[in-house]
Design a protein around this motif. Structure first.
Motif, PDB file in Angstrom:
ATOM      1  N   GLY A 273       0.921  -1.306   0.021  1.00  0.00           N
ATOM      2  CA  GLY A 273       0.080  -0.073   0.004  1.00  0.00           C
ATOM      3  C   GLY A 273       0.759   1.324  -0.153  1.00  0.00           C
ATOM      4  N   THR A 274       2.103   1.217   0.195  1.00  0.00           N
ATOM      5  CA  THR A 274       3.100   2.186   0.061  1.00  0.00           C
ATOM      6  C   THR A 274       3.508   2.518  -1.428  1.00  0.00           C
ATOM      7  OG1 THR A 274       3.896   1.798   2.383  1.00  0.00           O
ATOM      8  CG2 THR A 274       5.128   3.166   0.976  1.00  0.00           C
ATOM      9  N   TRP A 275       3.736   4.069  -1.691  1.00  0.00           N
ATOM     10  CA  TRP A 275       4.178   4.203  -2.874  1.00  0.00           C
ATOM     11  C   TRP A 275       5.674   4.193  -3.079  1.00  0.00           C
ATOM     12  CZ3 TRP A 275       0.522   8.642  -5.311  1.00  0.00           C
ATOM     13  CH2 TRP A 275      -0.785   8.046  -5.251  1.00  0.00           C
ATOM     14  N   ALA A 276       6.172   3.075  -2.743  1.00  0.00           N
ATOM     15  CA  ALA A 276       7.975   3.386  -2.809  1.00  0.00           C
ATOM     16  C   ALA A 276       8.429   2.517  -3.945  1.00  0.00           C
ATOM     17  CB  ALA A 276       8.167   2.288  -1.505  1.00  0.00           C
ATOM     18  N   GLY A 277       9.406   3.140  -4.538  1.00  0.00           N
ATOM     19  CA  GLY A 277      10.099   3.038  -5.414  1.00  0.00           C
ATOM     20  C   GLY A 277      11.094   3.639  -6.203  1.00  0.00           C
ATOM     21  N   SER A 278      11.549   3.472  -7.439  1.00  0.00           N
ATOM     22  CA  SER A 278      12.406   4.343  -7.987  1.00  0.00           C
ATOM     23  C   SER A 278      11.642   5.489  -8.482  1.00  0.00           C
ATOM     24  CB  SER A 278      12.884   3.465  -9.110  1.00  0.00           C
ATOM     25  OG  SER A 278      12.199   3.214 -10.128  1.00  0.00           O
ATOM     26  N   GLU A 279      12.382   6.602  -9.182  1.00  0.00           N
ATOM     27  CA  GLU A 279      11.510   7.696  -9.677  1.00  0.00           C
ATOM     28  C   GLU A 279      10.538   7.240 -10.798  1.00  0.00           C
ATOM     29  OE1 GLU A 279      14.824   7.864  -8.974  1.00  0.00           O
ATOM     30  OE2 GLU A 279      15.153   9.964  -8.506  1.00  0.00           O
TER      31      GLU A 279
END
Length: 322
Positions: A273-279
């Motif tokens: 549910g987290t918007w975690a990532g590379s650009e």
């Protein structure tokens, strides 16, 4: 699309709880330098992992250290306060930081039953909340039975943190709306926002405004960003296990802690549910949601144990949406 930041003044293991507040001030200064539109402070009472129980006090300190960025509450939990007191606090902030103050109002009660008892409010109906929101606005706009002081030439704008009936209240009162959590993953989101926009009743020229709030963390790779998200996600898992929301822990400390199959599943669900990532990953996720929702603004609310990594994530996100 505008980009703003919500800060919860998260505490961290190995540091005194009070350190979270100057950390929030420093984050706000960096957010202004990076070009964020707003910096909002959260309100949580008697929660071990969160130091911000009085957003107005924290915003006064931040206002003294910044010059341009808008400042607001994300949000003042109105059932815990009388409308006149809220109006007075934010009119004082408006006088100290003219033209930069937002009043974000929410309906949530305390984190646990003892906290709700201590706050003196254990339940609130949608109509009770709507009446209190209208009362805050009446005080801000000098239309109440008594006049909140100091009077402002232009009262600070109000925003409603809304889920469920909150969207209806925001439309009825002609207020901007802030949405976050599981509702962002709902297939019904476009339909619900369409209903809000259709039912919107302008107040003094107001127009529908949708702000989406999500935990966003950016790093070189998706795997590195996922590690940044781990401390907050693990705190959420522990809160369900122990009944208390804990301070953030380091990734290394979390890896050494045992977890059962159910906790592992909950951790994975929270990380998803987290918007975690590379650009590239984060940009794609933001683009998809903004396209389906037609939102006007993103309110990013990520947190992690490593403050340097968090500052880098904030800078990357600002550059990504510049």
């Amino acid at each position: 699309m505008r980009l703003s930041l919500l800060d919860r003044s998260r505490t961290r293991t190995g540091l005194p709880e009070s350190a979270a507040l100057p950390h929030s001030v420093a984050r706000a200064e960096a957010a202004e330098a990076a070009g964020y539109h707003r910096f909002w402070a959260a309100e949580h009472h008697a929660v071990p992992g969160i130091a911000s129980g009085a957003p107005a006090v924290l915003l006064a300190a931040i206002g003294a250290r910044t010059r341009r960025i808008r400042l607001g509450s994300g949000g003042v939990m109105l059932p815990n306060h009388r409308p006149l007191i809220v109006a007075e606090q934010f009119l004082m902030l408006e006088s100290l930081s003219p033209g930069r103050i937002d009043v974000g109002l929410g309906r949530s009660l305390g984190f646990t039953a003892p906290v709700r008892r201590a706050l003196g409010r254990e339940e609130v109906t949608a109509e009770d909340f709507a009446r209190d929101v209208a009362a805050v606005r009446a005080h801000l706009e000098e239309e109440a039975e008594v006049t909140a002081r100091p009077a402002a030439d232009r009262p600070p704008p109000m925003h409603l943190l809304a889920t469920g009936s909150g969207l209806d209240i925001a439309a009825r009162l002609g207020l901007p709306v802030v949405l976050g959590g599981p509702v962002l993953r709902s297939a019904e989101l476009p339909e619900r926002l369409g209903a809000y926009r259709r039912a919107f009743r302008p107040h003094r020229g107001s127009v529908p405004h949708v702000m989406l709030s999500a935990d966003v963390l950016v790093a070189d790779t998706d795997a590195e960003a996922r590690e940044l998200a781990l401390p907050e996600a693990w705190a959420m898992v522990r809160s369900r296990r122990d009944g208390a929301f804990p301070p953030l822990e380091s990734v290394a400390a979390i890896r050494d802690q045992p977890r059962n199959a159910r906790e592992a599943q909950r951790l994975e669900e929270t990380l998803e549910g987290t918007w975690a990532g590379s650009e590239r990953t984060v940009a794609a996720r933001i683009g998809r949601l903004m396209e389906t929702s037609g939102a006007d603004e993103l309110l990013a609310s990520g947190a992690t144990f490593d403050r340097a990594a968090l500052a880098d994530s904030d800078r990357r996100l600002a550059a990504l949406l510049a």
